[in-house]
Design a protein around this motif. Structure first.
Motif, short mmCIF file in Angstrom:
data_model
loop_
_atom_site.label_atom_id
_atom_site.label_comp_id
_atom_site.label_asym_id
_atom_site.label_seq_id
_atom_site.Cartn_x
_atom_site.Cartn_y
_atom_site.Cartn_z
N THR A 1 2.63 -1.54 4.15
CA THR A 1 2.29 -0.16 3.80
C THR A 1 3.49 0.78 3.92
O THR A 1 4.31 0.63 4.84
CB THR A 1 1.14 0.36 4.69
N HIS B 1 0.86 -1.19 0.00
CA HIS B 1 0.00 0.00 0.00
C HIS B 1 0.90 1.24 0.00
O HIS B 1 1.82 1.36 0.82
CB HIS B 1 -0.90 -0.01 1.25
N THR C 1 -6.58 -2.96 1.44
CA THR C 1 -5.34 -3.57 0.91
C THR C 1 -5.33 -5.08 1.19
O THR C 1 -5.00 -5.88 0.31
CB THR C 1 -4.10 -2.90 1.55
N TYR D 1 0.15 -0.48 -4.50
CA TYR D 1 -1.30 -0.29 -4.50
C TYR D 1 -1.63 1.08 -3.91
O TYR D 1 -1.33 1.35 -2.74
CB TYR D 1 -1.96 -1.39 -3.65
#
Ligand code: SF4
Length: 186
Positions: free
Chosen positions: A111, A8, A97, A32
């Motif tokens: 992340t 993420h 996510t 992402y």
């Protein structure tokens, strides 16, 4: 065999160090972007475009989620009860996510938020582990803060867009009106 991990990404500058670190550790990261917390909309578009351009020019695989609902996010923040605002925000992004990681067959998710010394790492961890349990996919927590300054210098050299506040409209007020910081229940 390398592990596929869904990374993420909150913005392009914060992506540089975690991406490199994951590759060096033998992961195959896919970026992402899912950040409906960014306000206002033009700021959201700037950060989205910056991630898109950076990944495009460095041939980094990416998934861009352009969902944006200002009203929904504001409701999440305002109806959060006693939960810290950033926890609600992290959960929103990390649950999405984790769900995508399962849907696309990734081995884990993580992340870029945890590269920033300005974020609350205990809450990032809590939100990530919560999403991990909910979707049954491992969450990788890494303290990447040692790479924050270097990566931001590199981002300047690469002419990447550097934002001046975290994302939500409340953080914009906190940034430019420091007296508010003390009052906010983050
Ligand atoms: S300051 Fe706002 S945008 Fe940043 S993590 Fe907290 S709630 Fe989310």
């Amino acid at each position: 065999m390398s592990k596929k991990i869904l990374l993420h990404a909150c913005c392009a500058p914060c992506l540089l160090f975690p991406f490199r670190s994951l590759v060096e550790s033998g992961y195959e990261p896919v970026v992402y972007f899912y950040n409906p917390n960014i306000m206002p909309y033009r700021e959201f578009r700037k950060r989205l475009s910056s991630v898109k351009e950076y990944c495009g020019s460095h041939v980094i695989p990416m998934i861009l989620d352009e969902q944006y609902s200002l009203e929904r996010m504001l409701r999440l923040y305002l109806d959060r009860g006693n939960s810290p605002r950033c926890l609600v925000c992290y959960k929103e992004r990390l649950h999405k996510t984790a769900a995508l990681a399962v849907e696309k067959g990734f081995d884990a998710f993580t992340t870029t938020l945890s590269v920033s010394p300005y974020q609350n790492h205990n809450l990032i961890r809590e939100a990530g582990e919560n999403a991990s349990r909910a979707f049954n996919v491992p969450f990788l927590y890494q303290d990447w803060t040692s790479g924050f300054k270097i990566a931001h210098e590199e981002a300047k050299r690469e002419n990447l867009y550097l934002q001046s506040y975290c994302g939500c409209i409340f953080s914009e007020e906190e940034r430019y009106r420091p007296s508010v910081r003390k009052r906010m229940n983050k």
